[in-house]
Design a protein around this motif. Sequence first.
Motif, PDB file in Angstrom:
ATOM      1  N   HIS A 158      10.254   3.239  12.777  1.00  0.00           N
ATOM      2  CA  HIS A 158      10.177   4.663  13.156  1.00  0.00           C
ATOM      3  C   HIS A 158      11.244   5.392  12.352  1.00  0.00           C
ATOM      4  N   HIS A 159      10.893   5.710  11.098  1.00  0.00           N
ATOM      5  CA  HIS A 159      11.944   6.169  10.179  1.00  0.00           C
ATOM      6  C   HIS A 159      12.539   7.517  10.561  1.00  0.00           C
ATOM      7  N   ARG A 160      11.824   8.288  11.414  1.00  0.00           N
ATOM      8  CA  ARG A 160      12.393   9.600  11.766  1.00  0.00           C
ATOM      9  C   ARG A 160      13.664   9.451  12.616  1.00  0.00           C
TER      10      ARG A 160
ATOM     11  N   VAL B 145       9.486  -4.101  10.882  1.00  0.00           N
ATOM     12  CA  VAL B 145       8.038  -4.008  11.097  1.00  0.00           C
ATOM     13  C   VAL B 145       7.661  -2.545  11.164  1.00  0.00           C
ATOM     14  N   GLU B 146       6.708  -2.163  10.331  1.00  0.00           N
ATOM     15  CA  GLU B 146       6.243  -0.776  10.364  1.00  0.00           C
ATOM     16  C   GLU B 146       5.690  -0.438  11.752  1.00  0.00           C
ATOM     17  N   LYS B 147       5.674   0.848  12.043  1.00  0.00           N
ATOM     18  CA  LYS B 147       5.070   1.301  13.286  1.00  0.00           C
ATOM     19  C   LYS B 147       3.554   1.352  13.133  1.00  0.00           C
ATOM     20  N   PRO B 148       2.740   1.217  14.152  1.00  0.00           N
ATOM     21  CA  PRO B 148       3.113   0.728  15.470  1.00  0.00           C
ATOM     22  C   PRO B 148       3.536  -0.731  15.342  1.00  0.00           C
TER      23      PRO B 148
ATOM     24  N   PRO C 155      -1.751  -3.525   7.474  1.00  0.00           N
ATOM     25  CA  PRO C 155      -2.515  -2.844   8.530  1.00  0.00           C
ATOM     26  C   PRO C 155      -2.038  -3.292   9.931  1.00  0.00           C
ATOM     27  N   ASN C 156      -2.139  -2.365  10.876  1.00  0.00           N
ATOM     28  CA  ASN C 156      -1.551  -2.549  12.215  1.00  0.00           C
ATOM     29  C   ASN C 156      -1.866  -3.885  12.871  1.00  0.00           C
ATOM     30  N   HIS C 157      -3.143  -4.340  12.771  1.00  0.00           N
ATOM     31  CA  HIS C 157      -3.551  -5.520  13.523  1.00  0.00           C
ATOM     32  C   HIS C 157      -2.909  -6.798  12.978  1.00  0.00           C
ATOM     33  N   LEU C 158      -2.237  -6.714  11.805  1.00  0.00           N
ATOM     34  CA  LEU C 158      -1.580  -7.907  11.235  1.00  0.00           C
ATOM     35  C   LEU C 158      -0.095  -7.979  11.598  1.00  0.00           C
ATOM     36  N   HIS C 159       0.461  -6.884  12.133  1.00  0.00           N
ATOM     37  CA  HIS C 159       1.913  -6.828  12.348  1.00  0.00           C
ATOM     38  C   HIS C 159       2.408  -7.962  13.245  1.00  0.00           C
ATOM     39  N   ALA C 160       1.734  -8.146  14.394  1.00  0.00           N
ATOM     40  CA  ALA C 160       2.266  -9.086  15.390  1.00  0.00           C
ATOM     41  C   ALA C 160       2.345 -10.493  14.810  1.00  0.00           C
TER      42      ALA C 160
ATOM     43  N   SER D 211     -10.290   4.635   1.025  1.00  0.00           N
ATOM     44  CA  SER D 211      -9.473   3.638   0.320  1.00  0.00           C
ATOM     45  C   SER D 211      -8.992   2.536   1.260  1.00  0.00           C
ATOM     46  N   SER D 212      -8.832   2.829   2.550  1.00  0.00           N
ATOM     47  CA  SER D 212      -8.361   1.830   3.530  1.00  0.00           C
ATOM     48  C   SER D 212      -9.198   1.977   4.801  1.00  0.00           C
ATOM     49  N   PRO D 213     -10.395   1.363   4.816  1.00  0.00           N
ATOM     50  CA  PRO D 213     -11.322   1.604   5.936  1.00  0.00           C
ATOM     51  C   PRO D 213     -10.766   1.221   7.317  1.00  0.00           C
ATOM     52  N   TRP D 214      -9.702   0.362   7.358  1.00  0.00           N
ATOM     53  CA  TRP D 214      -9.116   0.016   8.668  1.00  0.00           C
ATOM     54  C   TRP D 214      -8.620   1.257   9.386  1.00  0.00           C
ATOM     55  N   ARG D 215      -8.376   2.347   8.622  1.00  0.00           N
ATOM     56  CA  ARG D 215      -7.835   3.563   9.231  1.00  0.00           C
ATOM     57  C   ARG D 215      -8.872   4.302  10.102  1.00  0.00           C
ATOM     58  N   LYS D 216     -10.183   3.880   9.991  1.00  0.00           N
ATOM     59  CA  LYS D 216     -11.211   4.507  10.829  1.00  0.00           C
ATOM     60  C   LYS D 216     -11.373   3.752  12.143  1.00  0.00           C
TER      61      LYS D 216
ATOM     62  N   VAL E 175       4.080  -9.350  -1.230  1.00  0.00           N
ATOM     63  CA  VAL E 175       3.034 -10.173  -0.612  1.00  0.00           C
ATOM     64  C   VAL E 175       1.874  -9.255  -0.271  1.00  0.00           C
ATOM     65  N   ASP E 176       0.726  -9.504  -0.880  1.00  0.00           N
ATOM     66  CA  ASP E 176      -0.425  -8.632  -0.624  1.00  0.00           C
ATOM     67  C   ASP E 176      -1.610  -9.267  -1.347  1.00  0.00           C
ATOM     68  N   PRO E 177      -2.707  -9.561  -0.639  1.00  0.00           N
ATOM     69  CA  PRO E 177      -3.818 -10.250  -1.297  1.00  0.00           C
ATOM     70  C   PRO E 177      -4.644  -9.366  -2.236  1.00  0.00           C
TER      71      PRO E 177
ATOM     72  N   GLY F 248       0.850  -1.199   0.000  1.00  0.00           N
ATOM     73  CA  GLY F 248       0.000   0.000   0.000  1.00  0.00           C
ATOM     74  C   GLY F 248       0.876   1.236   0.000  1.00  0.00           C
ATOM     75  N   TYR F 249       0.402   2.268   0.686  1.00  0.00           N
ATOM     76  CA  TYR F 249       1.098   3.560   0.657  1.00  0.00           C
ATOM     77  C   TYR F 249       2.567   3.433   1.101  1.00  0.00           C
ATOM     78  N   ILE F 250       2.785   2.935   2.319  1.00  0.00           N
ATOM     79  CA  ILE F 250       4.171   2.945   2.810  1.00  0.00           C
ATOM     80  C   ILE F 250       4.967   1.775   2.219  1.00  0.00           C
ATOM     81  N   GLY F 251       4.271   0.660   1.926  1.00  0.00           N
ATOM     82  CA  GLY F 251       4.962  -0.477   1.291  1.00  0.00           C
ATOM     83  C   GLY F 251       5.602  -0.035  -0.026  1.00  0.00           C
TER      84      GLY F 251
HETATM   85  N1  NAD Z   1       6.489   4.994   8.745  1.00  0.00           N
HETATM   86  C1  NAD Z   1       5.514   5.758   8.286  1.00  0.00           C
HETATM   87  O1  NAD Z   1       5.647   6.963   8.146  1.00  0.00           O
HETATM   88  C2  NAD Z   1       4.220   5.152   7.894  1.00  0.00           C
HETATM   89  C3  NAD Z   1       3.375   5.832   7.008  1.00  0.00           C
HETATM   90  C4  NAD Z   1       2.173   5.234   6.656  1.00  0.00           C
HETATM   91  C5  NAD Z   1       1.832   4.014   7.198  1.00  0.00           C
HETATM   92  N2  NAD Z   1       2.660   3.393   8.080  1.00  0.00           N
HETATM   93  C6  NAD Z   1       2.293   2.106   8.675  1.00  0.00           C
HETATM   94  O2  NAD Z   1       2.377   1.141   7.628  1.00  0.00           O
HETATM   95  C7  NAD Z   1       1.304   0.217   7.717  1.00  0.00           C
HETATM   96  C8  NAD Z   1       0.492   0.257   6.419  1.00  0.00           C
HETATM   97  O3  NAD Z   1      -0.069   1.525   6.282  1.00  0.00           O
HETATM   98  P1  NAD Z   1      -0.499   2.088   4.837  1.00  0.00           P
HETATM   99  O4  NAD Z   1      -0.915   3.499   5.049  1.00  0.00           O
HETATM  100  O5  NAD Z   1       0.557   1.784   3.844  1.00  0.00           O
HETATM  101  O6  NAD Z   1      -1.782   1.191   4.576  1.00  0.00           O
HETATM  102  P2  NAD Z   1      -2.446   0.764   3.177  1.00  0.00           P
HETATM  103  O7  NAD Z   1      -3.856   0.431   3.509  1.00  0.00           O
HETATM  104  O8  NAD Z   1      -2.151   1.808   2.151  1.00  0.00           O
HETATM  105  O9  NAD Z   1      -1.629  -0.551   2.770  1.00  0.00           O
HETATM  106  C9  NAD Z   1      -1.740  -1.766   3.458  1.00  0.00           C
HETATM  107  C10 NAD Z   1      -1.570  -2.876   2.430  1.00  0.00           C
HETATM  108  O10 NAD Z   1      -1.536  -4.119   3.132  1.00  0.00           O
HETATM  109  C11 NAD Z   1      -2.251  -5.071   2.321  1.00  0.00           C
HETATM  110  N3  NAD Z   1      -2.641  -6.221   3.127  1.00  0.00           N
HETATM  111  C12 NAD Z   1      -3.796  -6.425   3.818  1.00  0.00           C
HETATM  112  N4  NAD Z   1      -3.779  -7.645   4.395  1.00  0.00           N
HETATM  113  C13 NAD Z   1      -2.592  -8.217   4.072  1.00  0.00           C
HETATM  114  C14 NAD Z   1      -1.977  -9.460   4.358  1.00  0.00           C
HETATM  115  N5  NAD Z   1      -2.601 -10.372   5.124  1.00  0.00           N
HETATM  116  N6  NAD Z   1      -0.746  -9.707   3.868  1.00  0.00           N
HETATM  117  C15 NAD Z   1      -0.104  -8.803   3.092  1.00  0.00           C
HETATM  118  N7  NAD Z   1      -0.648  -7.609   2.758  1.00  0.00           N
HETATM  119  C16 NAD Z   1      -1.862  -7.315   3.258  1.00  0.00           C
HETATM  120  C17 NAD Z   1      -3.409  -4.276   1.764  1.00  0.00           C
HETATM  121  O11 NAD Z   1      -3.983  -4.898   0.643  1.00  0.00           O
HETATM  122  C18 NAD Z   1      -2.729  -2.948   1.444  1.00  0.00           C
HETATM  123  O12 NAD Z   1      -2.221  -2.949   0.115  1.00  0.00           O
HETATM  124  C19 NAD Z   1       0.514   0.616   8.943  1.00  0.00           C
HETATM  125  O13 NAD Z   1       0.961  -0.139  10.028  1.00  0.00           O
HETATM  126  C20 NAD Z   1       0.864   2.071   9.161  1.00  0.00           C
HETATM  127  O14 NAD Z   1       0.792   2.460  10.514  1.00  0.00           O
HETATM  128  C21 NAD Z   1       3.855   3.925   8.411  1.00  0.00           C
END
Ligand code: NAD
Length: 369
Positions: A133-135, A104-107, A84-89, A174-179, A42-44, A20-23
């Motif tokens: 925590h890229h800063r 692992v992205e933050k959090p 999304p955050n809830h998948l990180h762990a 675009s990413s309802p998990w953010r709500k 890897v992304d479904p 997604g965005y940060i990936g």
């Molecule tokens: N370091 C930063 O500045 C920064 C900025 C934005 C987001 N983030 C973090 O990065 C993470 C993603 O945020 P985002 O804004 O890129 O979200 P996003 O919704 O843009 O992207 C998440 C991607 O994960 C994919 N995904 C969903 N389930 C999956 C799975 N089981 N396996 C693989 N991929 C899967 C989705 O399809 C989507 O493409 C969050 O944890 C967010 O906190 C960090």
Amino acid sequence: MQPTPYTTNPPVRIAVAGAGYIGQAHIGAIFKNNSSALSAIVDPSPNAKIYAANLQVPYFEDLDVLLKSNLTQQHTDAVIIATPNHLHAQQALTCMRMDMPVLVEKPVTHDLASGQQLLEALTMSKAPVLVGHHRAHSAIMKNARAMVHSGQLGKIVSVVGTAWFFKPDDYFESSPWRKSKAAGPLLLNMIHEVHNLRMLCGEVTQVQAMTSQATRGFEVEDTASITMRFDSGVLASFAISDTAASPKSWEQTSQENPAYSSYPDQNCYYIAGTHASLAIPTMTIHSYTNTQQRSWWKPFQVSAQPAITDDPIANQIDHFVRVVRAEETPLVSLHDGLENLKVVQAIVVAASQGITVHMASFNHSSAIA
Ligand SMILES: NC(=O)c1ccc[n+]([C@@H]2O[C@H](COP(=O)([O-])OP(=O)(O)OC[C@H]3O[C@@H](n4cnc5c(N)ncnc54)[C@H](O)[C@@H]3O)[C@@H](O)[C@H]2O)c1
């Protein structure tokens, strides 16, 4: 996006989970770095499949499948989790159990209970964990930290910070998990500010806060006001809102990410010491010429160092490569990532219960109480 030719052989081969965005920002940085290569996406989501096909890299819907495949053994040295955050762990645990180095992205995770599981897994894993925590890799923060720790500001007494920005509607659509409660500006954004403040002021010892969801009406907050005490004695006030029409955020002042409009005359942090104060990121210092005669009746000498801006996401990939090669230890460890999460959870509890949270006695049971 054209990969940079490699200068080292072999490059570290990195798979990105979550395109997604940060990936995609990580993927761009991997391509630009001449010591790394993208091994897989890897992304479904169907968009990710098309994206991977365009980049001509192996594509997987599921991280487990990638890790268990022969391809992994031959072609993936490390994984970035940008889901999304809830998948990180769960995804980080899978990597750690296979001794696969992971960023692992933050959090680092969305709750302290799963954070505890990660800590336990770390003791058994041979692979390093870096938290995104890229800063921590920002030249501005490095400079600010050096100034604060040099003593030129005197004893730091007070900090004021803002993270005021306006996220557009399509960010949520675009990413309802953010709500959801697993997101929101505290968990998504304040966690960066907490890490920055810890780098500048030390460990947080007490937290008070108020939150509001009155403007966006989501289940998660859109605005918060926070007070923190640090072990150094510093008191900090921080205001954050994702629905505020203001340039006073790191993103819009630091000029680190050209995707954001930027306002180079604006600041987002003010650090006040007994001898001088520092505004970040313009690095404007107000100091007394005669340190023996400090007084609000005396004029300040005003100086500004030109901000050194670089790309912390690129620096982070550089560092991750060295971590994977065991040349460096993670600059932002799992413990660090969890401490940031703990402070954010304390902010949530302080706000919802109207209490002062003492960090020393705060744990995952307090976080869900
Ligand atoms: N370091 C930063 O500045 C920064 C900025 C934005 C987001 N983030 C973090 O990065 C993470 C993603 O945020 P985002 O804004 O890129 O979200 P996003 O919704 O843009 O992207 C998440 C991607 O994960 C994919 N995904 C969903 N389930 C999956 C799975 N089981 N396996 C693989 N991929 C899967 C989705 O399809 C989507 O493409 C969050 O944890 C967010 O906190 C960090």
